[in-house]
Design a protein around this motif. Sequence first.
Motif, PDB file in Angstrom:
ATOM      1  N   LYS A 167     119.701  33.906  -2.847  1.00  0.00           N
ATOM      2  CA  LYS A 167     118.416  34.525  -3.212  1.00  0.00           C
ATOM      3  C   LYS A 167     117.428  33.468  -3.683  1.00  0.00           C
ATOM      4  N   MET A 171     113.720  32.736  -2.031  1.00  0.00           N
ATOM      5  CA  MET A 171     112.451  32.681  -2.778  1.00  0.00           C
ATOM      6  C   MET A 171     111.710  31.372  -2.522  1.00  0.00           C
ATOM      7  N   LYS A 214     117.572  34.527 -11.853  1.00  0.00           N
ATOM      8  CA  LYS A 214     116.806  34.781 -10.628  1.00  0.00           C
ATOM      9  C   LYS A 214     115.355  35.158 -10.971  1.00  0.00           C
ATOM     10  N   THR A 215     115.211  36.066 -11.944  1.00  0.00           N
ATOM     11  CA  THR A 215     113.866  36.501 -12.346  1.00  0.00           C
ATOM     12  C   THR A 215     113.079  35.329 -12.918  1.00  0.00           C
ATOM     13  N   ARG A 218     111.814  33.233 -10.185  1.00  0.00           N
ATOM     14  CA  ARG A 218     110.664  33.849  -9.506  1.00  0.00           C
ATOM     15  C   ARG A 218     109.389  33.617 -10.316  1.00  0.00           C
ATOM     16  N   ARG A 219     109.483  33.813 -11.660  1.00  0.00           N
ATOM     17  CA  ARG A 219     108.308  33.606 -12.519  1.00  0.00           C
ATOM     18  C   ARG A 219     107.828  32.167 -12.448  1.00  0.00           C
ATOM     19  N   ILE A 221     108.105  30.148 -10.014  1.00  0.00           N
ATOM     20  CA  ILE A 221     107.427  29.940  -8.720  1.00  0.00           C
ATOM     21  C   ILE A 221     106.009  30.519  -8.780  1.00  0.00           C
ATOM     22  N   GLU A 222     105.915  31.725  -9.383  1.00  0.00           N
ATOM     23  CA  GLU A 222     104.606  32.401  -9.434  1.00  0.00           C
ATOM     24  C   GLU A 222     103.579  31.641 -10.271  1.00  0.00           C
TER      25      GLU A 222
END
Length: 352
Positions: A167, A171, A214-215, A218-219, A221-222
């Motif tokens: 995952k 991403m 994982k979360t 993602r943050r 990356i954002e």
Amino acid sequence: MIVLGIETSCDETAAAVVDGERRILADRVLSQVDEHRPFGGIVPEIAARAHLDHIDRLVAEALTEANIGFSQLDGVAATAGPGLIGGLMVGVTTAKAIATVHDVPFLAVNHLEGHALTARLTDDVAFPYLVLLVSGGHCQLLVVEGVGNYRRLGTTVDDAIGEAFDKAAKMLGLGFPGGPLVEKEAAKGNPERFTLPRPMKGRPGCDFSFSGLKTALRRAIETLPGDEPSARDVADLCAAFQAAVGDVVADRCTNAIKTFHDIHPSGDTLVVAGGVAANTALRGRLAALAQDHGLRLVAPPMHLCTDNAVMIAWAGIERLRLGLNDGLDFRPRPRWPLDPDAAPAVGAGVKA
Ligand code: KG4
Ligand code: ZN
């Protein structure tokens, strides 16, 4: 004693022949990864159909490679769970048909047992020992006390570790399967530029969780400037991710080793199995940890760590020796815990 093994629980179709002297007479594995790659993960329907298309040929090839005929088999073993039901049905039905026609025992093997017992084939490891099983579908710490006798110390409450790598890779736009790609990027990156959490670290017990990591990824990356992470960002994020996973695994394994030694004070072996065992950084962490605790680390060769039928044939031999063969009414089990007494992990995305 010669056993044919069949593995079809996930995205490898495999057939192998192993004998009671721990010799691998044939080892055929067909990966379906190219068929699943366009979808960025495993599609169960595609997997089941591909198993059906290839299993007969692979079995024939395995017997040719072993230079034997069906009549020389003493048993036929197939993965009967846990895994994707379509694939399990293909393998189990094939094995039952061969066993029936040639009048030999059928052995229903738990896929996790296959992984867990491989170290006895490759390194003649004696019971009891501790196993860290880390792959795309599993993430468990087990004490192996005997054939069919497992004590689960910990499992994941959400993603398996390989799944988390896959995952993370998705991403970051790296492709599938992600583990090797993340490892390659991580080697070029700085693990300290981004701070990612270490879920479960410091908590009692040996369970794992990767969804928070994982979360957090993602943050991270954002919050980067621009639409796409740069090559440097990708490398640094992979390095941070891999370092976080390594810390979590080391922490969970430390607790497991303590529990293992409480139960078996003279236990001296830690085995690592599953596709994620290919990760060099992780292996390094485990080797250091084992040394610190006076354990030897056994890591079977990579082609026997990833999904294969040799491990199923070998587990079949171990079971056949003990008279643990199964009836033709044995039904494949998509979920099949190795340790039925283990407390179910809360919120588990666990398959076993
Ligand atoms: O055991 P396996 O071949 O299949 C099962 O899932 O049962 O394991 C495949 C998993 C995938 O998730 C893949 O990304 C991961 O193992 N993997 C790795 C590495 N090589 C494979 N994860 C991290 N680092 C690697 N070098
Ligand atoms: Zn596996």
